[in-house]
Design a protein around this motif. Structure first.
Motif, PDB file in Angstrom:
ATOM      1  N   UNK A  10       1.051  -1.332   0.435  1.00  0.00           N
ATOM      2  CA  UNK A  10      -0.269   0.323   0.219  1.00  0.00           C
ATOM      3  C   UNK A  10       0.885   0.836  -0.326  1.00  0.00           C
ATOM      4  N   UNK A  11       0.816   2.656  -1.034  1.00  0.00           N
ATOM      5  CA  UNK A  11       1.744   3.323  -1.072  1.00  0.00           C
ATOM      6  C   UNK A  11       1.874   3.711   0.755  1.00  0.00           C
TER       7      UNK A  11
ATOM      8  N   UNK B  18       1.746  11.360  -1.782  1.00  0.00           N
ATOM      9  CA  UNK B  18       0.574  11.969  -1.613  1.00  0.00           C
ATOM     10  C   UNK B  18       0.249  11.460  -0.373  1.00  0.00           C
ATOM     11  N   UNK B  19       0.350  10.072  -0.120  1.00  0.00           N
ATOM     12  CA  UNK B  19       0.024   9.923   1.187  1.00  0.00           C
ATOM     13  C   UNK B  19      -0.036  10.257   2.190  1.00  0.00           C
ATOM     14  N   UNK B  20       1.928  10.997   2.072  1.00  0.00           N
ATOM     15  CA  UNK B  20       2.133  11.860   2.955  1.00  0.00           C
ATOM     16  C   UNK B  20       1.599  13.415   3.268  1.00  0.00           C
ATOM     17  N   UNK B  21       1.457  14.089   2.364  1.00  0.00           N
ATOM     18  CA  UNK B  21       0.114  15.601   2.391  1.00  0.00           C
ATOM     19  C   UNK B  21      -0.753  14.859   2.827  1.00  0.00           C
ATOM     20  N   UNK B  22      -1.677  13.703   3.092  1.00  0.00           N
ATOM     21  CA  UNK B  22      -2.751  13.564   3.786  1.00  0.00           C
ATOM     22  C   UNK B  22      -3.317  13.334   4.240  1.00  0.00           C
ATOM     23  N   UNK B 168      -4.442   4.121  -4.277  1.00  0.00           N
ATOM     24  CA  UNK B 168      -3.820   5.302  -3.891  1.00  0.00           C
ATOM     25  C   UNK B 168      -5.058   5.717  -2.912  1.00  0.00           C
ATOM     26  N   UNK B 169      -5.990   5.822  -3.979  1.00  0.00           N
ATOM     27  CA  UNK B 169      -7.284   6.783  -3.393  1.00  0.00           C
ATOM     28  C   UNK B 169      -8.106   5.882  -2.149  1.00  0.00           C
TER      29      UNK B 169
END
Lengths: 133, 199
Positions: A10-11, B18-22, B168-169
């Motif tokens: 998972x990312x 992206x995950x970090x930004x979220x 990712x989403x």
């Protein structure tokens, strides 16, 4: 080909997440929730006597904080990212801001209440300073 | 140098950003909730007459809400595990279960709100109730947007399959949902349990 494509982590995680992690987190969270609930119900059933207020409140707050940490680790996988641990760093900063915000507000507002509540001020000062009329 | 650079896999880095930004968004949302918790705690004593939390709330009902939300936090984790193995139909099934549990939670919360308002204990009655409705209502609003997101996610997975962008989403959605359960632990403890103890 397409199967290989799907077998990935998972990312944002270094390792694939495991069933074990979610099941452990779920069971611990359930037990903490039921313990806190059970203690409060016992307290109410014994007419606010056992466990007493001053013991019960710290216990349920600690149980909430413990469950918070358990879910952060087992559900949100905090602390498994590779170095540098930016997520952990931002989390630490958030904790600092939240602590200042919550404790600061409560401190200031209690102080205001102490100094400004109409009628109550005299009595509280007399009581706190040990003045006998 | 540039040859070496192009030989490296370029892709994986962007998703983790992206995950970090979220994650940063979630942390700022924590600050929002912290300010609402502070407001609630300050206004806790400002009740109208004796109408405090102990009389207005039903603990078994709230325990039910808590269990629904906690279980839904677990089932969305199961969706992530299925996505990791590329099992599309399992992902959709777990998302459906999570949606039903989440909708059940929101339904119970709305029932509680309606009953309070019907009995005359709306947000306009006292400082305590204003603080209560703002805090718990903001959490409920987050849950509602999470449910909408879940529907959109399920449609996307159904149409496009488990590609890199849907995965990712889905990861972001699961983080959001787990986060809402984190906030609920404190609402359950501070608003309801401590409310029942302190009266």
């Amino acid at each position: 080909m397409s199967r290989d494509y799907h077998m990935k982590t998972i990312p944002g995680n270094t390792k694939p997440v495991s069933y074990r992690s979610y099941i452990t987190g779920f069971i611990i969270s359930l037990s903490f929730t039921f313990s806190a609930y059970g203690l409060v119900v016992a307290h109410l059933n014994t007419g606010h006597r056992w466990p007493g207020d001053h013991v019960l409140l710290p216990i349920i707050i600690v149980l909430a904080l413990a469950q918070f940490i358990v879910q952060l680790v087992y559900f949100l996988h905090l602390g498994v990212e590779p170095r540098p641990r930016w997520k952990l760093l931002v989390f630490g900063f958030m904790t600092l801001v939240v602590a200042i915000l919550v404790f600061g507000s409560l401190w200031i507002m209690n102080n205001l209440k102490y100094n400004m509540s109409p009628g109550g001020t005299d009595t509280s000062i007399i009581k706190d300073e040990g003045i006998h009329k | 140098m540039s040859e070496l650079h192009s030989a490296l896999p370029a892709a994986p880095h962007d998703d983790s950003k992206t995950v970090f930004g979220f994650w940063v968004y979630l942390m700022t949302d924590c600050v929002l909730f912290a300010s609402l918790f502070a407001t609630f705690s300050v206004l806790r004593g400002s009740t109208f007459g004796p109408h405090g939390g102990a009389e207005l709330f039903s603990l078994p009902f709230v325990l039910g809400e808590t269990l629904l939300l906690l279980t839904s936090s677990f089932t969305i984790g199961m969706a992530i595990l299925a996505a990791q193995r590329g099992l599309k139909s399992q992902v959709l099934a777990w998302l459906t279960v999570t949606f039903i549990l989440g909708a059940g939670f929101l339904g119970m919360e709305l029932t509680e709100f309606t009953n309070l308002v019907r009995e005359g204990n709306s947000w306009a009655r006292s400082g305590f109730l204003s603080g209560f409705f703002t805090l718990v209502g903001t959490h409920g609003l987050h849950i509602a947007s999470g449910l909408i997101w879940m529907v959109v996610m399920a449609v996307q997975i159904h149409l496009r399959g488990l590609g890199r962008s849907t995965l990712r989403r889905l990861t972001l959605l699961s983080l959001f949902w787990h986060f809402l359960d984190l906030i609920w632990i404190f609402i359950f403890t501070i608003v309801y349990l401590m409310g029942a103890v302190q009266g």
